[in-house]
Motif scaffolding. Structure first.
Motif, PDB file in Angstrom:
ATOM      1  N   PHE A   1       1.066  -1.189   0.482  1.00  0.00           N
ATOM      2  CA  PHE A   1      -0.079  -0.402   0.013  1.00  0.00           C
ATOM      3  C   PHE A   1       0.698   1.672  -0.267  1.00  0.00           C
ATOM      4  O   PHE A   1       2.028   1.664   0.222  1.00  0.00           O
ATOM      5  CB  PHE A   1      -0.583  -0.474   1.094  1.00  0.00           C
ATOM      6  CG  PHE A   1      -1.701  -0.997   1.744  1.00  0.00           C
ATOM      7  CD1 PHE A   1      -3.525  -0.769   0.690  1.00  0.00           C
ATOM      8  CD2 PHE A   1      -1.318  -2.364   2.405  1.00  0.00           C
ATOM      9  CE1 PHE A   1      -4.036  -3.091   0.981  1.00  0.00           C
ATOM     10  CE2 PHE A   1      -2.435  -3.377   2.576  1.00  0.00           C
ATOM     11  CZ  PHE A   1      -3.654  -4.019   1.585  1.00  0.00           C
ATOM     12  N   CYS A   2       0.481   2.319  -0.370  1.00  0.00           N
ATOM     13  CA  CYS A   2       1.109   3.386  -0.525  1.00  0.00           C
ATOM     14  C   CYS A   2       0.106   4.600  -1.073  1.00  0.00           C
ATOM     15  O   CYS A   2      -1.240   4.417  -1.082  1.00  0.00           O
ATOM     16  CB  CYS A   2       2.229   3.474  -1.941  1.00  0.00           C
ATOM     17  SG  CYS A   2       3.212   2.375  -2.366  1.00  0.00           S
ATOM     18  N   PRO A   3       0.851   6.049  -0.401  1.00  0.00           N
ATOM     19  CA  PRO A   3       0.008   7.095  -0.263  1.00  0.00           C
ATOM     20  C   PRO A   3      -0.573   7.453  -1.540  1.00  0.00           C
ATOM     21  O   PRO A   3      -1.479   8.284  -1.818  1.00  0.00           O
ATOM     22  CB  PRO A   3       0.501   8.076   0.087  1.00  0.00           C
ATOM     23  CG  PRO A   3       2.274   7.534   0.525  1.00  0.00           C
ATOM     24  CD  PRO A   3       1.901   6.143   0.233  1.00  0.00           C
TER      25      PRO A   3
ATOM     26  N   LYS B   1       0.466   6.597  -6.339  1.00  0.00           N
ATOM     27  CA  LYS B   1       1.064   5.915  -6.672  1.00  0.00           C
ATOM     28  C   LYS B   1       2.104   6.203  -7.494  1.00  0.00           C
ATOM     29  O   LYS B   1       1.616   7.063  -8.651  1.00  0.00           O
ATOM     30  CB  LYS B   1      -0.178   5.140  -7.763  1.00  0.00           C
ATOM     31  CG  LYS B   1       0.991   4.229  -8.868  1.00  0.00           C
ATOM     32  CD  LYS B   1       1.237   2.700  -8.486  1.00  0.00           C
ATOM     33  CE  LYS B   1       2.353   1.293  -9.715  1.00  0.00           C
ATOM     34  NZ  LYS B   1       2.365   0.234  -9.076  1.00  0.00           N
ATOM     35  N   CYS B   2       3.342   6.302  -7.726  1.00  0.00           N
ATOM     36  CA  CYS B   2       4.726   7.414  -8.474  1.00  0.00           C
ATOM     37  C   CYS B   2       4.499   6.799 -10.126  1.00  0.00           C
ATOM     38  O   CYS B   2       3.520   5.224 -10.729  1.00  0.00           O
ATOM     39  CB  CYS B   2       5.815   6.371  -8.272  1.00  0.00           C
ATOM     40  SG  CYS B   2       6.110   7.196  -6.453  1.00  0.00           S
ATOM     41  N   ASN B   3       4.217   7.594 -10.549  1.00  0.00           N
ATOM     42  CA  ASN B   3       4.271   7.244 -12.208  1.00  0.00           C
ATOM     43  C   ASN B   3       4.701   6.384 -13.228  1.00  0.00           C
ATOM     44  O   ASN B   3       5.100   5.535 -14.164  1.00  0.00           O
ATOM     45  CB  ASN B   3       4.201   8.366 -13.271  1.00  0.00           C
ATOM     46  CG  ASN B   3       5.900   9.371 -13.599  1.00  0.00           C
ATOM     47  OD1 ASN B   3       6.398   8.426 -13.056  1.00  0.00           O
ATOM     48  ND2 ASN B   3       5.601  10.183 -13.965  1.00  0.00           N
ATOM     49  N   TYR B   4       6.964   5.924 -12.302  1.00  0.00           N
ATOM     50  CA  TYR B   4       7.619   5.500 -12.619  1.00  0.00           C
ATOM     51  C   TYR B   4       7.152   3.782 -11.918  1.00  0.00           C
ATOM     52  O   TYR B   4       7.988   1.984 -12.695  1.00  0.00           O
ATOM     53  CB  TYR B   4       9.020   5.669 -12.497  1.00  0.00           C
ATOM     54  CG  TYR B   4       9.190   5.929 -11.289  1.00  0.00           C
ATOM     55  CD1 TYR B   4       9.818   4.892 -10.682  1.00  0.00           C
ATOM     56  CD2 TYR B   4       8.922   6.702 -10.771  1.00  0.00           C
ATOM     57  CE1 TYR B   4       9.812   4.628  -8.888  1.00  0.00           C
ATOM     58  CE2 TYR B   4       9.520   7.175  -9.151  1.00  0.00           C
ATOM     59  CZ  TYR B   4       9.593   5.726  -8.957  1.00  0.00           C
ATOM     60  OH  TYR B   4       9.716   6.375  -7.109  1.00  0.00           O
ATOM     61  N   CYS B   5       6.486   3.594 -11.218  1.00  0.00           N
ATOM     62  CA  CYS B   5       6.602   2.303 -10.667  1.00  0.00           C
ATOM     63  C   CYS B   5       5.749   0.816 -11.203  1.00  0.00           C
ATOM     64  O   CYS B   5       4.289   1.396 -11.096  1.00  0.00           O
ATOM     65  CB  CYS B   5       5.556   2.861  -9.406  1.00  0.00           C
ATOM     66  SG  CYS B   5       6.081   1.373  -7.793  1.00  0.00           S
ATOM     67  N   SER B   6       6.086   0.295 -10.808  1.00  0.00           N
ATOM     68  CA  SER B   6       5.705  -1.204 -11.065  1.00  0.00           C
ATOM     69  C   SER B   6       5.610  -2.402 -10.242  1.00  0.00           C
ATOM     70  O   SER B   6       5.260  -3.624 -10.592  1.00  0.00           O
ATOM     71  CB  SER B   6       6.569  -1.619 -12.443  1.00  0.00           C
ATOM     72  OG  SER B   6       7.405  -1.824 -12.250  1.00  0.00           O
TER      73      SER B   6
ATOM     74  N   GLY C   1       7.854  -3.217   0.677  1.00  0.00           N
ATOM     75  CA  GLY C   1       6.735  -2.500   0.016  1.00  0.00           C
ATOM     76  C   GLY C   1       6.873  -2.269  -1.849  1.00  0.00           C
ATOM     77  O   GLY C   1       7.535  -2.713  -1.608  1.00  0.00           O
ATOM     78  N   GLY C   2       5.491  -0.684  -1.942  1.00  0.00           N
ATOM     79  CA  GLY C   2       4.981  -0.830  -0.975  1.00  0.00           C
ATOM     80  C   GLY C   2       5.659   0.509   0.387  1.00  0.00           C
ATOM     81  O   GLY C   2       6.419   1.207   0.461  1.00  0.00           O
ATOM     82  N   THR C   3       4.609   1.108   0.961  1.00  0.00           N
ATOM     83  CA  THR C   3       5.460   2.146   2.136  1.00  0.00           C
ATOM     84  C   THR C   3       4.338   1.807   3.305  1.00  0.00           C
ATOM     85  O   THR C   3       3.232   1.870   4.064  1.00  0.00           O
ATOM     86  CB  THR C   3       4.632   3.303   1.748  1.00  0.00           C
ATOM     87  OG1 THR C   3       5.267   3.978   0.411  1.00  0.00           O
ATOM     88  CG2 THR C   3       5.111   4.188   2.619  1.00  0.00           C
TER      89      THR C   3
ATOM     90  N   GLY D   1       9.704   4.261   3.619  1.00  0.00           N
ATOM     91  CA  GLY D   1       9.378   4.736   2.638  1.00  0.00           C
ATOM     92  C   GLY D   1       9.368   6.877   2.504  1.00  0.00           C
ATOM     93  O   GLY D   1      10.668   7.147   2.675  1.00  0.00           O
ATOM     94  N   ARG D   2       7.896   6.719   1.931  1.00  0.00           N
ATOM     95  CA  ARG D   2       8.187   7.823   1.972  1.00  0.00           C
ATOM     96  C   ARG D   2       7.602   8.997   2.941  1.00  0.00           C
ATOM     97  O   ARG D   2       7.252   9.115   3.918  1.00  0.00           O
ATOM     98  CB  ARG D   2       6.754   8.603   0.863  1.00  0.00           C
ATOM     99  CG  ARG D   2       7.142   7.507  -0.740  1.00  0.00           C
ATOM    100  CD  ARG D   2       5.659   6.978  -1.564  1.00  0.00           C
ATOM    101  NE  ARG D   2       5.131   8.341  -1.485  1.00  0.00           N
ATOM    102  CZ  ARG D   2       3.956   9.058  -2.372  1.00  0.00           C
ATOM    103  NH1 ARG D   2       3.969   8.564  -3.420  1.00  0.00           N
ATOM    104  NH2 ARG D   2       3.418   9.488  -2.166  1.00  0.00           N
ATOM    105  N   PRO D   3       8.584  10.252   3.130  1.00  0.00           N
ATOM    106  CA  PRO D   3       8.149  10.835   3.815  1.00  0.00           C
ATOM    107  C   PRO D   3       7.252  11.547   4.427  1.00  0.00           C
ATOM    108  O   PRO D   3       7.096  12.615   5.344  1.00  0.00           O
ATOM    109  CB  PRO D   3       9.132  12.481   3.560  1.00  0.00           C
ATOM    110  CG  PRO D   3      10.108  11.842   2.005  1.00  0.00           C
ATOM    111  CD  PRO D   3       9.500  10.740   1.811  1.00  0.00           C
TER     112      PRO D   3
HETATM  113  S1  SF4 Z   1       5.985   1.526  -3.874  1.00  0.00           S
HETATM  114 FE1  SF4 Z   1       7.823   3.490  -3.898  1.00  0.00          FE
HETATM  115  S2  SF4 Z   1       7.921   4.289  -6.199  1.00  0.00           S
HETATM  116 FE2  SF4 Z   1       5.827   2.099  -5.902  1.00  0.00          FE
HETATM  117  S3  SF4 Z   1       4.357   4.294  -6.060  1.00  0.00           S
HETATM  118 FE3  SF4 Z   1       4.830   3.162  -3.443  1.00  0.00          FE
HETATM  119  S4  SF4 Z   1       6.344   4.737  -2.702  1.00  0.00           S
HETATM  120 FE4  SF4 Z   1       6.352   4.689  -5.183  1.00  0.00          FE
END
Ligand code: SF4
Length: 464
Positions: free
Chosen positions: A154-156, A158-163, A204-206, A237-239
């Motif tokens: 799970f993430c806050p 979705k980053c555009n490059y993330c697979s 993760g994820g985050t 993960g993300r700040p």
């Molecule tokens: S796993 Fe990392 S790169 Fe992928 S959407 Fe989540 S924060 Fe972004």
């Protein structure tokens, strides 16, 4: 288009062809062998290239290995000649160059001559040498030892490059409780499957996107399996998800290392890739994490959408100014599943090359050493990802996963458990379903198959 008269070589040869990109000329390949002699002929752009190698070998496996090796080399050399281009890692297409280096060393040979023959650039040969040196004391095949992984997909946003198989929690929040219940069960079923735990990793994820109580469920489930003093990483993960109450929890459960993953310190880039935080948030999160005494890893990516080399240089400088224990420098890799499509963006290879060269120079100068590296398919410019550490601060989990020297008990959606047999000569993998609802439904089955794999009881499938 590639044609070959030897079908078992086709996939490997295609890997080499892909290194040269979309506009690679048509190419035909023929292979012949006679005793210890391997002959490859490549016809491309009206030119014929003939290669002959003499290599003693014993048995069908060794024959196949050398046949693939020399055929790849032949195709690479022919394409290099007609395109005038060479690749940073030459004809090496595997994702783990260090494994090949270790294999050479195990045969009593230095690895450098083989890498030179493959056309690997001297700077990359030196990089591999330094990685092997940094892994000294960690790299070990240890019967019964394992690493433990739990994935939080799970993430806050979705980053555009993330697979990765991770989803925006605002859309998938309804699955969190069911997911955690399934994960708790899978983790509990890992008890007794290893004799010594080398490290633990929550990825993760985050993971910190979970609410405090949810995060505690994961940490509580893992706690009985993790002896005090074990290296224990949480990919925080993300700040934008850091809070002191969550960091309190990590410390209370014995976490020793966290990852803060800025990817870039440039606000415009962060907005462009779909992040909802700024560079200022990264500094704030980092300062907060520092207050807890965790070892910290910062992740950066070279080649992000629209980012100039100078902006990337500034991110490297910013990361170094914080002096974390680890800095991981990735190269953008676009796979199926990323919003950003490969054709929409590819920074010219020279741009990425400058970025990576800058990062290497600065990191070495600041006293960091490379301690693991890996490559991916579809990577911008055919480069690599490198983990750097302050001396003595290499992450055991990352080394073990890259070098595949011990078992990995992986729990969660899309997690891949690995079990080594015959001292690592054979590795069996067991993958869990990617899709969250399917994982929730099948986690019990995954756990049973994992037990069967580790205890030798019954058959198991490779992917559920
Ligand atoms: S796993 Fe990392 S790169 Fe992928 S959407 Fe989540 S924060 Fe972004």
């Amino acid at each position: 288009m590639l044609t070959t008269d030897t079908q078992f070589l086709y996939a490997e040869l295609m890997d080499v062809v892909r290194l040269f990109g979309e506009d690679v000329p048509d190419l035909s390949h023929t292979f012949a062998s006679e005793g210890d002699v391997f002959r490859n002929t490549v016809v491309v752009c009206g030119q014929t290239f003939r290669f002959e190698e003499k290599q003693p070998h014993d048995g069908a496996l060794a024959f196949k290995r050398y046949a693939k090796r020399f055929a790849k080399l032949a195709v690479y050399r022919a394409l290099e000649a007609v395109t005038g281009r060479s690749m940073p890692w030459g004809a090496l297409t595997g994702i783990r160059p260090t494994k090949l280096a270790y294999a050479e060393l195990a045969e009593g040979r230095p690895f450098e001559p083989l890498f030179e023959k493959f056309g690997v650039r001297p700077a990359n040969i030196a990089l591999v040498r330094d990685v092997l040196a940094a892994q000294c004391g960690i790299y070990a095949r240890e019967e019964g030892a394992a690493d433990l992984y739990a994935g939080i997909p799970f993430c806050p946003s979705k980053c555009n490059y993330c697979s990765f198989t991770t989803a925006d929690i605002t859309r998938t929040g309804k699955f969190v409780d069911g997911y955690l219940t399934a994960l708790e069960g899978e983790i509990a079923a890992c008890r007794g499957l290893f004799s010594r735990l080398r490290s633990a990793y929550v990825g993760g994820g985050t993971p910190l996107v979970l609410e405090r109580g949810q995060l505690e469920r994961v940490l509580r489930a893992l706690a009985p399996l993790i002896p005090a003093g074990t290296e224990y990483t949480v990919e925080a993960g993300r700040p934008d998800v850091f809070t002191s109450e969550k960091l309190d929890l990590l410390r209370a459960y014995g976490v020793t290392r966290i990852c803060v993953n800025p990817q870039s310190f440039c606000d415009a880039t962060l907005a462009r890739i779909g992040r909802r935080h700024t560079a200022e948030d990264i500094y704030r999160a980092y300062a907060m994490a520092r207050g807890y005494g965790f070892d910290v890893n910062l992740d950066l990516i070279a080649g992000l959408t629209g980012e100039s080399a100078e902006e990337f240089f500034a991110s490297i400088d910013a990361a170094l100014s914080l002096a974390p224990e680890n800095i991981t420098v990735h190269t953008l890799c676009l796979k199926k599943g990323a919003k950003l499509k490969e054709e929409e963006h590819f920074l010219a290879a020279e741009g990425v090359e400058r970025m990576l060269a800058y990062a290497r120079g600065k990191l070495y100068a600041a006293g960091y050493v490379p301690y693991y590296l890996y490559r991916q398919k579809y990577m911008a410019g055919n480069f690599e990802n490198t983990g750097w550490c302050k001396p003595g601060k290499a992450c055991v989990y990352n080394v073990d996963v890259m070098e595949e020297t011990c078992d990995n008990l992986a729990c969660g959606a899309n997690a891949v458990t690995k079990k080594l047999f015959a001292g690592g000569a054979r590795i069996e993998r067991l993958g869990a379903p990617k899709d969250i609802p399917t994982y929730i439904a099948k986690a019990g089955e995954v756990a049973e198959k994992k037990r069967a794999l580790f205890t030798g009881a019954g058959a198991f499938g490779k992917t559920l």
